[in-house]
Design a protein around this motif. Structure first.
Motif, PDB file in Angstrom:
ATOM      1  N   LEU A 154     -49.716  25.228 -39.147  1.00  0.00           N
ATOM      2  CA  LEU A 154     -50.266  24.230 -38.459  1.00  0.00           C
ATOM      3  C   LEU A 154     -50.040  23.327 -38.149  1.00  0.00           C
ATOM      4  N   THR A 174     -57.214  36.035 -32.428  1.00  0.00           N
ATOM      5  CA  THR A 174     -57.840  34.929 -33.444  1.00  0.00           C
ATOM      6  C   THR A 174     -57.656  34.629 -34.102  1.00  0.00           C
ATOM      7  N   LEU A 175     -58.092  33.366 -34.307  1.00  0.00           N
ATOM      8  CA  LEU A 175     -57.380  32.350 -35.938  1.00  0.00           C
ATOM      9  C   LEU A 175     -59.251  32.006 -35.978  1.00  0.00           C
ATOM     10  N   ALA A 229     -58.703  26.283 -35.188  1.00  0.00           N
ATOM     11  CA  ALA A 229     -59.626  27.703 -35.410  1.00  0.00           C
ATOM     12  C   ALA A 229     -59.960  28.377 -34.400  1.00  0.00           C
ATOM     13  N   ASP A 230     -59.680  29.067 -34.002  1.00  0.00           N
ATOM     14  CA  ASP A 230     -60.736  30.022 -32.655  1.00  0.00           C
ATOM     15  C   ASP A 230     -62.687  30.574 -33.434  1.00  0.00           C
ATOM     16  N   VAL A 242     -50.258  27.641 -44.645  1.00  0.00           N
ATOM     17  CA  VAL A 242     -50.326  27.956 -43.927  1.00  0.00           C
ATOM     18  C   VAL A 242     -50.578  26.878 -43.598  1.00  0.00           C
ATOM     19  N   VAL A 289     -61.389  30.544 -39.049  1.00  0.00           N
ATOM     20  CA  VAL A 289     -61.302  29.909 -40.545  1.00  0.00           C
ATOM     21  C   VAL A 289     -62.223  29.990 -41.141  1.00  0.00           C
ATOM     22  N   VAL A 303     -57.960  33.115 -42.541  1.00  0.00           N
ATOM     23  CA  VAL A 303     -57.777  32.136 -43.425  1.00  0.00           C
ATOM     24  C   VAL A 303     -58.713  31.376 -44.270  1.00  0.00           C
ATOM     25  N   GLN A 349     -56.251  38.815 -46.791  1.00  0.00           N
ATOM     26  CA  GLN A 349     -56.611  37.440 -46.230  1.00  0.00           C
ATOM     27  C   GLN A 349     -55.721  36.252 -46.435  1.00  0.00           C
ATOM     28  N   ARG A 355     -56.765  37.096 -37.696  1.00  0.00           N
ATOM     29  CA  ARG A 355     -56.363  36.428 -38.721  1.00  0.00           C
ATOM     30  C   ARG A 355     -57.208  35.683 -39.358  1.00  0.00           C
ATOM     31  N   THR A 359     -61.811  40.603 -40.301  1.00  0.00           N
ATOM     32  CA  THR A 359     -60.134  40.734 -40.290  1.00  0.00           C
ATOM     33  C   THR A 359     -59.912  42.961 -40.061  1.00  0.00           C
TER      34      THR A 359
END
Length: 495
Positions: A492, A262-263, A337-338, A488, A265, A288, A314, A286, A281
Motif C-alpha cells: 500500500l 473491497t479492502l 480501506a473501503d 501489506v 481494515v 486486514v 485474513q 480482503r 471475508t
C-alpha cells in the motif's frame, strides 16, 4: 437526502415468521423498496419467500425453513446456554435468535443479488464461542462465568468482571477499603442494600462494566432518538427506520448491483467486530486485521479455535501506536480501506490521530463501522460495556419460573447480534456506494429484539427443545500477530 444505501433496490417478501420479517425491516431501513406478497420476478432484484427461501433472478434458489421465535432460539444453541446448571434451558424474551437469522438472510440475499453465491451460517453464530470453548449455562452467572446478575434493593444489576482492572475498581465502586480475592459474595451483600440506578451510574463514571436491568427508557436512548421502537443502527447520524404503511417511498430507477473489490481494515477486537470481518471475508472481501504490538486483541488469549474461526483467511498487521511511524501507518491503512471496522470509544482513536468524520470527509466512497457499548453519541458514549452486561442493559434477561433466578441469555449475546447486523450494514453501504458512518451500539441491538414495533410474533411455541450448537471449524489457523505487516504496508506504499 438519500433514504439509505439501498434506495434503488427492489425486493419482495411473502409472509414469513419473525426472522423473515426482521430481514424485510432491515432491508427497508437501509433504503430498499420492500414489496409485500407476490410480485413479478422481472420487476425485482430478489425475493425472500415465506419460509426464508432466497430467490434471485438467474441464480438457483436457496431453500430454508422458517420458524417461530422460540424455535429459532432453541435451534441457535443459545437456549442451551440459558438457565441454571441444574435447571432446564430457558426461553428468551423477544426474538434475539430470529433477529440474528433475519440479518443473515438479508445479508445473503444482498450478496446473491450482487453475484456472490456464498452460504452464510445461521443463528448458531450466537453460540459459536461457547461450543468451541466448552462453556455451559450456570445462572445467575454467564456461560463464561465472568458476569453475574445480582439483586439490588430495587431491581437487578449485572456486573462484569472480565478484566483484572474491573476487580481492581470494586473498592472505589462500593466505597470500601478492600474486596477479597473471591469478590462475588461481598458484591451480593453490598449491592443488595443499595439502589441499582446510582450503582450503575457510578460504574459508568469509573469505567466498570456494570449495568441496571431497565425499567423503561433512559437518558442515553432518548439522546439517540431510540425511545419506543429501538433500532439496531444509526446511519450518518440518524436512525433509519423501516418504511411502514403511510410512509410509502417513490420507486427509483433500477440499477445493476455489483460488489466491487473491497479492502476491509479491521481495528476491532473480541467478538462483534471480528464476526463482522469474518462474514465479510466469507463474502470475498480482503480483510486486514490491525492490532497494537503492545495490546493485541484479547481474544487471542482465549479459545484458539474460536479466534481461528473468526480470523481465518485474513491478514495480520501489528503496529506500535506509541511511535509516529506506527500512527502514520495506521492513518494510511484507514485511508486506503473501503470499509473500516472499529470497536473503540471515539476518544481512543482520536488520541491516535484517527477521527472518523475527518476520514469520511476526505473520500467519496467509504463505510465506517463503529461498534461501541452504548453508541458514539449521548451521555453514555464513553461508558464501558461487553456482550453480557449490555444485553442486560437492553432488557434481555430470562427468569427461572421455578426459582426466580435471573439467567443471562446465551453467551455475551450482544456481541454476535451486533456483528451480524454490522456485516449487513457494511455490505449494503459498499453496494450502494457513498460515505457512511454506521453507529452500532451493543445495547441497542439487544433492545431492538426485546422492545420492538415488529408485528406480533405469532402464537408462542412452548414445545421446542433446546439443542447445542454444532461447531464450525476454520479452514486454516489465523495468521500470527503481525505476520503480514511488512508485506501489506509495502503493497500500500505505507511507512
Amino acid at each position: 437526502m438519500s433514504r439509505g444505501p439501498l434506495d434503488r433496490l427492489r425486493v419482495a417478501v411473502s409472509g414469513g415468521g419473525p426472522a423473515v420479517r426482521h430481514a424485510a425491516r432491515m432491508l427497508s431501513s437501509l433504503g430498499a423498496t420492500v414489496l409485500r406478497g407476490d410480485a413479478p420476478m422481472v420487476d425485482l432484484d430478489g425475493v425472500i419467500d415465506g419460509d426464508g427461501t432466497l430467490m434471485v433472478p438467474g441464480i438457483p434458489a436457496v431453500q430454508a425453513t422458517d420458524a417461530s421465535a422460540e424455535a429459532d432460539w432453541a435451534a441457535s444453541g443459545a437456549m442451551a446456554l440459558t438457565g441454571r446448571a441444574d435447571g432446564p434451558p430457558l426461553p428468551a424474551p423477544g426474538f434475539p435468535a430470529s433477529a440474528a437469522r433475519g440479518a443473515l438472510l438479508a445479508t445473503e440475499l444482498l450478496a446473491r443479488i450482487a453475484g456472490r453465491t456464498v452460504s452464510l451460517p445461521g443463528a448458531q453464530v450466537l453460540a459459536a464461542r461457547a461450543v468451541l470453548a466448552g462453556l455451559r449455562r450456570g445462572a445467575p452467572w454467564s456461560a463464561g462465568r465472568a458476569f453475574g446478575v445480582l439483586r439490588a434493593a430495587d431491581g437487578w444489576l449485572g456486573v462484569n468482571l472480565a478484566r483484572a482492572s474491573d476487580v481492581e475498581l470494586l473498592p472505589a465502586w462500593l466505597e470500601t477499603d478492600t474486596v477479597p480475592g473471591e469478590p462475588w459474595s461481598v458484591l451480593a451483600e453490598r449491592v443488595a442494600c443499595r439502589a441499582a440506578g446510582p450503582l450503575a451510574e457510578r460504574a459508568r463514571l469509573l469505567g466498570l462494566p456494570a449495568t441496571q436491568y431497565p425499567d423503561g427508557s433512559d437518558e442515553q436512548l432518548s439522546a439517540r432518538g431510540q425511545t419506543g421502537d429501538v433500532w439496531p443502527f444509526v446511519l450518518n447520524g440518524r436512525v433509519h427506520r423501516a418504511a411502514g404503511p403511510g410512509r410509502a417511498r417513490p420507486v427509483l430507477p433500477r440499477r445493476r448491483w455489483e460488489l466491487p473489490p473491497t479492502l476491509v481494515v479491521d481495528l476491532s477486537s473480541l467478538w462483534a467486530g471480528p464476526l463482522c470481518g469474518h462474514l465479510l471475508t466469507m463474502l470475498g472481501a480482503r480483510v486486514v486485521k490491525v492490532e497494537s504490538v503492545h495490546r493485541p486483541d484479547g481474544a487471542r488469549f482465549g479459545s484458539a479455535a474460536f479466534y481461528d474461526l473468526l480470523h481465518s483467511g485474513q491478514e495480520s498487521v501489528a503496529l506500535d501506536f506509541r511511535t509516529a511511524e506506527g500512527r502514520a501507518a495506521l492513518a494510511g491503512l484507514v485511508a486506503a480501506a473501503d470499509v473500516v471496522i472499529e470497536s473503540s470509544r471515539p476518544r481512543a482513536l482520536r488520541q491516535l490521530g484517527v477521527v472518523a468524520d475527518d476520514v469520511l470527509s476526505a473520500t467519496r466512497a467509504k463505510c465506517w463501522v463503529s461498534i461501541t457499548a452504548y453508541g458514539r453519541t449521548g451521555p453514555w458514549s464513553n461508558a464501558v460495556g461487553f456482550g453480557d452486561d449490555t444485553a442486560v442493559a437492553g432488557g434481555l434477561l430470562a427468569f427461572d419460573p421455578a426459582t426466580g433466578v435471573p439467567a443471562p441469555c446465551g453467551d455475551a449475546i450482544a456481541d454476535p447480534l451486533t456483528g451480524v447486523h454490522a456485516a449487513l450494514v457494511a455490505l449494503a453501504c459498499r453496494l450502494g456506494g457513498g460515505t457512511w458512518l454506521a453507529d452500532l451500539a451493543l445495547r441497542e441491538h439487544v433492545a431492538a429484539t426485546v422492545h420492538t414495533g415488529l408485528a406480533e410474533l405469532g402464537e408462542r411455541d412452548e414445545r421446542v427443545v433446546a439443542v447445542p450448537a454444532a461447531p464450525r471449524s476454520p479452514e486454516r489457523p489465523a495468521a500470527a500477530l503481525g505476520a503480514d505487516t511488512a508485506r501489506v504496508l509495502a503493497e500500500l506504499g505505507l511507512p
